[in-house]
Each structure stands twice: as structure tokens, then as C-alpha cells.
Design an enzyme around this catalytic site. Structure first.
Site, PDB file in Angstrom:
ATOM      1  N   HIS A  15       0.993  -1.160   0.009  1.00 52.46           N
ATOM      2  CA  HIS A  15       0.149  -0.059  -0.080  1.00 52.46           C
ATOM      3  C   HIS A  15       0.992   1.420   0.114  1.00 52.46           C
ATOM      4  O   HIS A  15       0.250   2.459  -0.153  1.00 52.46           O
ATOM      5  CB  HIS A  15      -0.829   0.210   1.007  1.00 52.46           C
ATOM      6  CG  HIS A  15      -0.235   0.221   2.424  1.00 52.46           C
ATOM      7  ND1 HIS A  15       0.682  -0.468   2.940  1.00 52.46           N
ATOM      8  CD2 HIS A  15      -0.445   1.378   3.575  1.00 52.46           C
ATOM      9  CE1 HIS A  15       0.979   0.019   4.343  1.00 52.46           C
ATOM     10  NE2 HIS A  15       0.467   1.167   4.537  1.00 52.46           N
ATOM     11  N   ARG A  16       1.996   1.089   0.144  1.00 53.27           N
ATOM     12  CA  ARG A  16       2.986   2.316  -0.191  1.00 53.27           C
ATOM     13  C   ARG A  16       3.574   2.448  -1.188  1.00 53.27           C
ATOM     14  O   ARG A  16       4.278   3.693  -1.663  1.00 53.27           O
ATOM     15  CB  ARG A  16       4.192   2.428   0.899  1.00 53.27           C
ATOM     16  CG  ARG A  16       3.628   2.313   2.504  1.00 53.27           C
ATOM     17  CD  ARG A  16       3.241   3.752   2.680  1.00 53.27           C
ATOM     18  NE  ARG A  16       2.880   3.912   4.067  1.00 53.27           N
ATOM     19  CZ  ARG A  16       3.636   4.152   5.226  1.00 53.27           C
ATOM     20  NH1 ARG A  16       4.800   4.325   4.957  1.00 53.27           N
ATOM     21  NH2 ARG A  16       3.281   4.293   6.420  1.00 53.27           N
ATOM     22  N   VAL A  19       1.182   1.920  -6.927  1.00 58.41           N
ATOM     23  CA  VAL A  19      -0.052   1.209  -7.516  1.00 58.41           C
ATOM     24  C   VAL A  19      -0.801   0.975  -6.117  1.00 58.41           C
ATOM     25  O   VAL A  19      -2.275   1.151  -6.102  1.00 58.41           O
ATOM     26  CB  VAL A  19       0.024  -0.122  -7.824  1.00 58.41           C
ATOM     27  CG1 VAL A  19      -0.975  -0.945  -8.292  1.00 58.41           C
ATOM     28  CG2 VAL A  19       0.931   0.030  -9.529  1.00 58.41           C
ATOM     29  N   TYR A 140      10.822 -11.450 -14.073  1.00 57.04           N
ATOM     30  CA  TYR A 140       9.658 -11.056 -13.573  1.00 57.04           C
ATOM     31  C   TYR A 140       8.392 -11.745 -14.127  1.00 57.04           C
ATOM     32  O   TYR A 140       7.436 -11.922 -13.532  1.00 57.04           O
ATOM     33  CB  TYR A 140       9.571  -9.494 -13.873  1.00 57.04           C
ATOM     34  CG  TYR A 140       8.481  -8.624 -13.193  1.00 57.04           C
ATOM     35  CD1 TYR A 140       8.389  -8.369 -11.992  1.00 57.04           C
ATOM     36  CD2 TYR A 140       7.450  -8.294 -14.107  1.00 57.04           C
ATOM     37  CE1 TYR A 140       7.190  -7.771 -11.340  1.00 57.04           C
ATOM     38  CE2 TYR A 140       6.523  -7.436 -13.540  1.00 57.04           C
ATOM     39  CZ  TYR A 140       6.378  -7.334 -11.967  1.00 57.04           C
ATOM     40  OH  TYR A 140       5.461  -6.717 -11.644  1.00 57.04           O
ATOM     41  N   LYS A 144       5.416 -13.550 -12.263  1.00 58.97           N
ATOM     42  CA  LYS A 144       3.898 -13.362 -12.373  1.00 58.97           C
ATOM     43  C   LYS A 144       2.989 -14.406 -13.011  1.00 58.97           C
ATOM     44  O   LYS A 144       2.055 -14.538 -12.727  1.00 58.97           O
ATOM     45  CB  LYS A 144       3.885 -11.903 -13.168  1.00 58.97           C
ATOM     46  CG  LYS A 144       4.289 -10.577 -12.471  1.00 58.97           C
ATOM     47  CD  LYS A 144       3.558 -10.534 -11.272  1.00 58.97           C
ATOM     48  CE  LYS A 144       4.165  -9.237 -10.511  1.00 58.97           C
ATOM     49  NZ  LYS A 144       3.121  -9.127  -9.209  1.00 58.97           N
ATOM     50  N   ARG A 220       4.279   0.855 -27.503  1.00 56.10           N
ATOM     51  CA  ARG A 220       3.817   0.468 -25.830  1.00 56.10           C
ATOM     52  C   ARG A 220       2.558   1.031 -25.666  1.00 56.10           C
ATOM     53  O   ARG A 220       2.139   2.262 -26.176  1.00 56.10           O
ATOM     54  CB  ARG A 220       4.805   0.872 -24.985  1.00 56.10           C
ATOM     55  CG  ARG A 220       6.402   0.495 -24.943  1.00 56.10           C
ATOM     56  CD  ARG A 220       6.099  -1.277 -24.387  1.00 56.10           C
ATOM     57  NE  ARG A 220       7.402  -1.949 -24.529  1.00 56.10           N
ATOM     58  CZ  ARG A 220       7.980  -2.486 -25.488  1.00 56.10           C
ATOM     59  NH1 ARG A 220       7.197  -2.643 -26.700  1.00 56.10           N
ATOM     60  NH2 ARG A 220       9.330  -3.306 -25.402  1.00 56.10           N
TER      61      ARG A 220
END
Length: 331
Positions: A15-16, A19, A140, A144, A220
Site C-alpha cells: 500500500h506504500r 499502485v 519478472y 507473475k 507500448r
């Protein structure tokens, strides 16, 4: 049928971060006041025992997994073990704890880098695992993919209401502007700003140049972080049956439905920043995936669409950068 109400306790993991804090703010603004979070100093989500104890103590009804180790091409290339190891550990700890303590719904946030490097455009959820990944961010991406598959397996084996959102390239206030770890849009914003600040002497001289990695030709798609937060709230408020009718695997792409080249993005950023110097290309650096445009038809069917235009989002991000980051960057 599960439909969240304003009294349920919602745990926002991460939460910091950009997102997580945006999701928290959107939920708070929408009237969800029973929100809970822990900083990484207070709770190491890589530790499954500490994570389980937290879930047993707090007993959240809903979990939003926005915690992750993130970064751009340079960071992925430099720290591959951290990117795959930390993300696998975080995901495993949180998803297992959510299952074991009976969380009603979990939303896992992934990334569209999970799709094959040469996936058909726009990339649909069905293209997952149909080809090789882009090497520069494969660590990464593999993590995911595993996180999504764990959520899918929990639903298949145990009936858990676990869903995955795969946002395209995110940006916005709170972004990472460190050139060692940042993604392309905040990196170019900072580069343009600093190049403008280094304007050579002389009334008619142009600003200092900005250097782009690679050719600038890859395309992108960019999603403003507030739009992702709105999509999270939308998913939380939609009954599971409606979601599964559209997405039996529980996965939803989140994007805007259009893309542009990095060169075109640079031109837009130059216009917003007021940078009039030349743009140079370092072709010794990688381009990455040629194109990353996502198919958003699943969310379109449910009635959700992003509503922040790219220029508007870049302008808001640049204003935040000037107010919050510039004083530290320019010391």
C-alpha cells in the site's frame, strides 16, 4: 454470489507503492473505510510464517496483492535472481495465507510482460504460454505467470475466489523516477526535464539532448495508475459468477486499447515538458518486445474502460514530479 460491501476488511499488500497507495485512496474515496496495510519494515511478505500470522490476526475479508519487486529493463537485467525470487516468495506467502485463512476474494496484480515476445496483437489472455518471453524481463514475467497460475489452481482445486488483473505499462503520481530502476515513461520525463534544466547559454540555443535506449520504434501502451485502481474497485464490486462467465481462468487484461512508439511518446513528453533539444538513440541498448498492445475485450464486455488520455496522464504525472521529486533529483 459474493459482492463486497463497505464494511468488509480489505488488505492492500504494497500500500506504500505507486499502485498500492492509489488503490487504497480509490477504495477510501469510495467509502471503504476498513482498510489495512503493513509496510515492508513491519511485515516481510517473503516470510510465509510472518504473513500467515498477519492474516490470522487481521482476518481480512478481501486481499489485493499489489506488493512486488518491480523495475525496468536495466533493473531486471542486473538483478534477475531478486526479481524472480522475491516475487515468487511474496506471491506464495500471500496467496497461501489468503487460502488458509478463508479470505473471500483475492485480486492478484500481474503485468502484460507475461505474454510471449511475439504474441499476436492485441494480446489476449489466451496467448499466455504460447511462445518464448522477452529475455530482458523474463525473470519478472515468469514470477507473475506463476502467481496467476497459483490463483487459477486455488480456484480449480479449492473453489477460492482468486482473480488476476494484468495491467499494461503503468505510470502516474508516485512513480519511480530513478534512472537505474524506472520504467520508460518516468525515465523519459525525468530525462527531458533535466535536459531542459541544462539549457546551454545563449538566447537562441536549444535544450540539451535526450538519449533513448534502442531505436525508439517499439510500441507500448500506457495506463494511468488511477485507471487501474478504478478497475480493481470495479472487479471487487462485480459478482464472481459474472466475472467467471467472461473469464473462466479469472484473468483480465487492463489497458486503454491503443499504443504508440517510444519515439512518439518522447515527442509527447517533450511537448508537455517544453523540451526543444534533439533526441538521440543509443542503439547498443535493447529495444525489448517489439509491441505490447493488450486485448481488453473481457473488461469491455463487463462494462469497464479506462478514461484517462495519455496526454492528460503525462501532464498530471509531470506536475507531481515537479512538486515532489525535482527538489531531491536536482540537489
Amino acid at each position: 454470489m459474493h459482492l463486497i460491501d463497505s464494511n468488509e476488511k480489505i488488505y492492500v499488500a504494497g500500500h506504500r507503492g505507486m499502485v498500492g497507495q492509489t488503490i487504497w485512496q480509490h477504495l477510501d474515496d469510495a467509502g471503504y473505510e476498513n482498510l489495512v496495510g503493513r509496510t515492508s519494515d513491519e511485515l516481510d511478505l517473503r516470510d510465509p510464517h510472518a504473513t500467515r500470522e498477519f492474516f490470522e490476526e487481521e482476518q481480512p475479508d478481501v486481499a489485493v496483492l499489489a506488493a512486488a519487486r518491480v523495475g525496468g529493463i536495466l533493473a531486471n537485467d542486473r538483478y534477475p535472481a531478486d526479481f524472480i525470487g522475491d516475487n515468487l516468495a511474496i506471491q506464495q506467502s500471500v496467496i497461501e495465507a489468503a487460502h488458509e485463512t478463508g479470505v473471500d476474494r483475492l485480486i492478484f496484480l500481474g503485468s502484460t510482460c507475461i505474454y510471449p515476445k511475439h504474441a499476436p496483437q492485441p494480446m489476449s489472455e489466451d496467448s499466455l504460454l504460447t511462445g518464448p518471453l522477452e529475455p530482458t524481463n523474463q525473470w519478472y514475467a515468469v514470477a507473475k505467470i506463476a502467481g496467476h497460475k497459483l490463483c487459477e489452481a486455488m480456484h480449480r482445486q479449492h473453489g477460492d475466489d482468486m482473480l488476476t488483473l494484468m495491467p499494461t505499462n503503468l505510470y502516474g503520481p508516485g512513480d519511480d523516477f530513478d534512472l537505474e530502476t524506472s520504467h520508460v515513461l518516468p525515465a523519459l520525463l525525468r530525462k527531458a526535464h533535466e535536459a531542459k534544466s541544462r539549457k546551454p547559454s545563449g538566447r537562441n540555443s536549444s535544450d540539451a539532448p535526450v538519449t533513448l535506449w534502442g531505436s525508439g520504434e517499439p510500441k507500448r501502451e500506457f495506463l494511468y495508475v488511477d485507471d487501474l485502481a478504478d478497475a480493481v474497485r470495479f472487479i471487487l464490486e462485480t459478482p464472481e459468477e459474472e466475472l467467471r462467465d467472461v473469464a473462466p481462468d479469472g484473468m483480465f487484461n487492463v489497458g486503454v486499447g491503443e499504443d504508440l512508439s517510444i519515439n512518439a511518446l518522447m515527442a509527447l513528453i517533450q511537448d508537455v515538458v517544453g523540451h526543444d533539444g534533439p533526441v538521440e538513440h543509443d542503439r547498443s541498448k535493447p529495444d525489448g518486445t517489439p509491441r505490447k498492445l493488450v486485448d481488453t475485450s473481457r473488461l469491455d464486455t463487463l462494462g469497464w474502460q479506462a478514461d484517462t488520455g495519455l496526454r492528460e496522464g503525462v501532464e498530471k504525472t509531470y506536475e507531481w514530479f515537479k512538486q515532489r521529486v525535482t527538489s531531491n533529483v536536482e540537489r
